[in-house]
Scaffold this motif. Structure first.
Motif, mmCIF file in Angstrom:
data_model
loop_
_atom_site.group_PDB
_atom_site.id
_atom_site.type_symbol
_atom_site.label_atom_id
_atom_site.label_comp_id
_atom_site.label_asym_id
_atom_site.label_seq_id
_atom_site.Cartn_x
_atom_site.Cartn_y
_atom_site.Cartn_z
ATOM 1 N N PRO A 263 0.802 -1.183 -0.128
ATOM 2 C CA PRO A 263 -0.068 -0.040 0.016
ATOM 3 C C PRO A 263 0.804 1.228 -0.059
ATOM 4 C CG PRO A 263 -0.968 -1.428 1.681
ATOM 5 C CD PRO A 263 0.337 -2.091 1.073
ATOM 6 N N ALA A 264 1.957 1.007 0.377
ATOM 7 C CA ALA A 264 3.004 2.194 0.605
ATOM 8 C C ALA A 264 3.301 2.820 -0.907
ATOM 9 C CB ALA A 264 4.248 2.261 1.265
ATOM 10 N N ILE A 265 3.430 2.040 -1.911
ATOM 11 C CA ILE A 265 4.025 2.154 -3.175
ATOM 12 C C ILE A 265 2.871 1.916 -4.461
ATOM 13 C CG2 ILE A 265 4.913 -0.198 -3.503
ATOM 14 C CD1 ILE A 265 6.459 3.201 -4.407
ATOM 15 N N LYS A 266 2.027 1.088 -3.877
ATOM 16 C CA LYS A 266 1.083 0.719 -5.243
ATOM 17 C C LYS A 266 0.680 1.999 -5.735
ATOM 18 C CE LYS A 266 -1.312 -1.477 -7.985
ATOM 19 N NZ LYS A 266 -2.488 -2.287 -7.534
ATOM 20 N N PRO A 267 0.054 3.162 -4.974
ATOM 21 C CA PRO A 267 -0.710 4.405 -5.538
ATOM 22 C C PRO A 267 0.559 5.059 -6.553
ATOM 23 C CG PRO A 267 -1.019 4.296 -3.077
ATOM 24 C CD PRO A 267 -0.028 3.211 -3.510
ATOM 25 N N THR A 268 2.062 5.031 -6.156
ATOM 26 C CA THR A 268 3.049 5.493 -6.999
ATOM 27 C C THR A 268 2.840 4.824 -8.387
ATOM 28 O OG1 THR A 268 4.357 6.123 -4.841
ATOM 29 C CG2 THR A 268 5.372 6.041 -7.143
ATOM 30 N N ILE A 269 2.859 3.445 -8.473
ATOM 31 C CA ILE A 269 2.673 2.950 -9.546
ATOM 32 C C ILE A 269 1.446 3.074 -10.514
ATOM 33 C CG2 ILE A 269 2.341 0.447 -10.730
ATOM 34 C CD1 ILE A 269 5.051 0.818 -9.282
ATOM 35 N N GLU A 270 0.141 3.531 -9.737
ATOM 36 C CA GLU A 270 -1.031 3.765 -10.460
ATOM 37 C C GLU A 270 -0.669 5.519 -11.072
ATOM 38 O OE1 GLU A 270 -4.125 1.039 -7.899
ATOM 39 O OE2 GLU A 270 -3.495 3.103 -7.057
ATOM 40 N N LYS A 271 -0.296 6.113 -10.309
ATOM 41 C CA LYS A 271 0.067 7.296 -10.630
ATOM 42 C C LYS A 271 0.844 7.543 -11.853
ATOM 43 C CE LYS A 271 2.284 11.875 -9.561
ATOM 44 N NZ LYS A 271 1.388 12.555 -10.498
ATOM 45 N N ILE A 272 1.927 6.891 -11.969
ATOM 46 C CA ILE A 272 2.762 6.593 -13.086
ATOM 47 C C ILE A 272 2.120 6.016 -14.424
ATOM 48 C CG2 ILE A 272 4.657 5.333 -14.231
ATOM 49 C CD1 ILE A 272 5.927 5.537 -11.499
ATOM 50 N N ALA A 273 1.300 5.303 -14.228
ATOM 51 C CA ALA A 273 0.155 4.813 -15.206
ATOM 52 C C ALA A 273 -0.590 5.735 -15.811
ATOM 53 C CB ALA A 273 -0.436 3.463 -14.953
ATOM 54 N N ALA A 274 -1.248 6.451 -14.878
ATOM 55 C CA ALA A 274 -2.369 7.426 -14.874
ATOM 56 C C ALA A 274 -1.879 8.576 -15.631
ATOM 57 C CB ALA A 274 -3.171 7.990 -13.873
ATOM 58 N N ASP A 275 -0.594 9.054 -14.970
ATOM 59 C CA ASP A 275 0.278 10.380 -15.771
ATOM 60 C C ASP A 275 0.542 9.987 -17.330
ATOM 61 O OD1 ASP A 275 -0.041 11.596 -13.407
ATOM 62 O OD2 ASP A 275 2.273 11.479 -12.933
ATOM 63 N N TYR A 276 0.917 8.794 -17.786
ATOM 64 C CA TYR A 276 1.212 8.220 -19.294
ATOM 65 C C TYR A 276 0.048 8.422 -19.917
ATOM 66 C CZ TYR A 276 3.425 6.056 -23.056
ATOM 67 O OH TYR A 276 3.834 5.882 -24.376
ATOM 68 N N GLU A 277 -1.172 7.893 -19.337
ATOM 69 C CA GLU A 277 -2.455 7.957 -19.807
ATOM 70 C C GLU A 277 -2.952 9.404 -20.278
ATOM 71 O OE1 GLU A 277 -4.695 3.813 -18.299
ATOM 72 O OE2 GLU A 277 -4.841 5.645 -17.231
ATOM 73 N N ALA A 278 -2.739 10.320 -19.437
ATOM 74 C CA ALA A 278 -3.120 11.628 -19.632
ATOM 75 C C ALA A 278 -2.268 12.255 -20.545
ATOM 76 C CB ALA A 278 -2.836 12.398 -18.195
ATOM 77 N N ALA A 279 -0.908 12.076 -20.717
ATOM 78 C CA ALA A 279 -0.012 12.630 -21.881
ATOM 79 C C ALA A 279 -0.409 11.724 -23.056
ATOM 80 C CB ALA A 279 1.251 12.267 -21.584
ATOM 81 N N ASN A 280 -1.093 10.683 -23.012
ATOM 82 C CA ASN A 280 -1.198 9.815 -24.356
ATOM 83 C C ASN A 280 -2.744 9.212 -24.362
ATOM 84 O OD1 ASN A 280 1.803 9.318 -25.455
ATOM 85 N ND2 ASN A 280 1.867 9.241 -23.319
ATOM 86 N N PRO A 281 -3.653 10.139 -24.662
ATOM 87 C CA PRO A 281 -5.065 9.867 -24.577
ATOM 88 C C PRO A 281 -5.654 8.551 -25.262
ATOM 89 C CG PRO A 281 -4.779 12.440 -24.842
ATOM 90 C CD PRO A 281 -3.473 11.589 -25.162
ATOM 91 N N ASN A 282 -4.859 8.071 -26.259
ATOM 92 C CA ASN A 282 -4.945 7.100 -26.966
ATOM 93 C C ASN A 282 -4.584 5.954 -26.316
ATOM 94 O OD1 ASN A 282 -2.231 7.643 -27.611
ATOM 95 N ND2 ASN A 282 -2.463 6.155 -29.288
ATOM 96 N N VAL A 283 -4.036 5.905 -25.052
ATOM 97 C CA VAL A 283 -3.288 4.737 -24.481
ATOM 98 C C VAL A 283 -3.883 4.566 -23.078
ATOM 99 C CG1 VAL A 283 -1.235 3.605 -23.590
ATOM 100 C CG2 VAL A 283 -1.108 4.791 -25.629
ATOM 101 N N LYS A 284 -4.433 3.139 -23.040
ATOM 102 C CA LYS A 284 -4.844 2.751 -21.612
ATOM 103 C C LYS A 284 -4.060 1.577 -21.173
ATOM 104 C CE LYS A 284 -7.806 1.479 -18.527
ATOM 105 N NZ LYS A 284 -8.153 2.356 -17.337
ATOM 106 N N ILE A 285 -3.508 1.818 -19.683
ATOM 107 C CA ILE A 285 -2.831 0.880 -19.185
ATOM 108 C C ILE A 285 -3.652 -0.074 -18.216
ATOM 109 C CG2 ILE A 285 -0.671 0.611 -17.871
ATOM 110 C CD1 ILE A 285 -0.102 2.146 -20.271
ATOM 111 N N ASN A 286 -3.555 -1.256 -18.310
ATOM 112 C CA ASN A 286 -4.375 -1.953 -17.420
ATOM 113 C C ASN A 286 -3.082 -2.684 -16.555
ATOM 114 O OD1 ASN A 286 -6.892 -1.712 -18.490
ATOM 115 N ND2 ASN A 286 -6.753 -3.511 -19.706
ATOM 116 N N LEU A 287 -3.145 -2.467 -15.091
ATOM 117 C CA LEU A 287 -2.190 -3.133 -14.347
ATOM 118 C C LEU A 287 -2.931 -4.543 -13.846
ATOM 119 C CD1 LEU A 287 -1.318 -0.158 -12.018
ATOM 120 C CD2 LEU A 287 0.290 -1.388 -13.474
ATOM 121 N N THR A 288 -1.793 -5.379 -13.590
ATOM 122 C CA THR A 288 -2.219 -6.479 -13.065
ATOM 123 C C THR A 288 -1.014 -6.867 -12.086
ATOM 124 O OG1 THR A 288 -3.040 -7.550 -14.954
ATOM 125 C CG2 THR A 288 -2.202 -9.192 -13.106
ATOM 126 N N ASP A 289 -1.319 -7.120 -10.615
ATOM 127 C CA ASP A 289 -0.357 -7.490 -9.647
ATOM 128 C C ASP A 289 0.011 -8.713 -9.548
ATOM 129 O OD1 ASP A 289 -0.748 -4.613 -8.864
ATOM 130 O OD2 ASP A 289 -2.148 -5.151 -7.194
#
Length: 412
Positions: A41-67
């Protein structure tokens, strides 16, 4: 001429309709599947933020995370590759990369990353037959932790740090002589996947090698390996608490061990648990300063069967850029980003203990990139257990281990 104009207009209209239709989704939209291991829980939000930031900069890309978990993650990856269901991007431990790249299951990303090789550490684990199959992300090494209170009591001075094997032995012996329940050194017990990591720094510091530089021969048994193992056994036998890594760290934090080898997780534990301990960190010494340490880490690779290799390579570059590695290290209190530029940030330069890790990483080695490493590791650990805990002869044990490694890796 008029016919040509009409035809051009029709073609342009058709192209516009195609762009605006549902086919645009099929052509322009990309979904990247990313399997990763950072679930705390201490680091997972950072992983999600990195993915979300990339999606925001690249609207045509969707990142699906699997743990994934370290308990069964490797097995799931093997099954995914075998069944043709592997994700686009996959996080791999440094000693797994050769297993999958040698089997043709990872994409060759050499041309995508060649421009970055001078700016990042840790490439050796990602290379197979002179081609690059994985990008280094978050690395890790081990250093010495020394109890300053015990240094003072041993008459060595609170700022004394050993810079060669003789001085390390002196520190450990003097602390060990302080009395009952005080130990000079923390020596690992027969704990799978850990014991060899404590021996290899001494082995490498003595210029030992597991395989030859050209990768053609097993050279584990040598006078250098003999010297390193004799020294490590002497420390283990004469002035050490021998136990699991966790119990050694517990004893160190309780002031019962003078010197242990550990990683950044111990710094994090001291910080998070607000443990009041006067300690110093320093580089692992060699026969003559400086020594070497063990290095490993997390790598990012693209599946050979991915339909989105170009976008996957771009996303991996984004994940590992300086800013995102700093974001990760600050959230996780990680000490060794692969980005050299990241280590120049004040987060690292203002913390003397983080600086020790940064310096040690530059004097660390990784295990050979071989698909059979898991079996080589087992051979080395069994040999160490025999020598350290069953008093097997050092020279003969090294020779036998070398023979087994030779048969495993270099059999016809």
């Amino acid at each position: 001429m008029k016919k040509h104009i009409i035809l051009s207009a029709i073609l342009l209209l058709a192209a516009a309709l195609l762009y605006c239709s549902g086919d645009r989704q099929q052509v322009g939209q990309v979904t990247l599947e990313w399997w990763q291991f950072w679930t705390d829980p201490a680091i997972k939000p950072t992983i999600e933020k990195i993915a979300a930031d990339y999606e925001a900069a690249n609207p045509n890309v969707k990142i699906n995370l699997t743990d994934l978990t370290w308990a069964d993650g490797h097995e799931k990856i093997v099954i995914a590759f075998s069944s043709g269901t592997a994700p686009d991007i996959i996080e791999l431990g440094s000693d797994w990369v050769a297993e999958f790249s040698s089997a043709g299951q990872l994409a060759d990303i050499t041309e995508d990353v060649i421009k970055d090789t001078a700016n990042f550490l840790g490439w050796s684990a990602g290379i197979w037959k002179d081609r690059i199959y994985a990008r280094p992300w978050i690395l890790g090494t081990r250093i010495l932790f020394i109890n300053r209170d015990l240094l003072r009591k041993a008459g060595l001075g609170e700022n004394y740090v050993p810079i060669n094997w003789d001085q390390l032995k002196e520190v450990c012996y003097k602390i060990d002589s302080l009395g009952k329940d005080i130990y000079g050194f923390g020596s690992n017990a027969a704990e799978k996947h850990r014991l060899y990591k404590k021996f290899l720094p001494f082995f490498w510091a003595a210029d030992g090698r597991i395989v030859s530089l050209d990768g053609k021969y097993s050279v584990f048994a040598s006078d250098k390996a003999y010297r390193a193992l004799k020294f490590y056994k002497e420390l283990s036998d004469s002035c050490s608490m021998v136990d699991t890594q966790r119990r050694l760290e517990d004893a160190f934090l309780e002031g019962k061990i003078g010197v242990i080898i550990s990683g950044d997780w111990l710094l994090k534990r001291i910080k998070n648990e607000n443990i009041q301990l006067d300690f110093v960190t320093t580089l692992i010494p060699g026969p003559k300063y400086p020594g070497k340490s063990f290095a490993g880490g997390e790598y990012l690779a693209v599946s050979a069967g991915s339909a989105n290799k170009t976008e996957a390579a771009r996303f991996m570059e984004f994940i590992t850029n300086k800013d995102n590695q700093l974001l990760f290290c600050k959230a996780n209190y990680s000490t060794n980003p692969s980005s050299k530029a990241a280590t120049t940030d004040t987060f690292f330069t203002s913390d003397v203990n983080l600086q020790t890790f940064v310096k040690q990483m530059n004097m660390s080695e990784m295990v050979p990139a071989t698909p059979q490493w898991v079996y080589v590791e087992d051979i080395i650990e069994r040999m160490l257990e025999d020598v350290l805990f069953n008093d097997a002869p050092v020279a003969e044990s090294l020779y036998e281990a070398n023979h087994k490694i030779k048969e495993l890796i270099f059999k016809e």
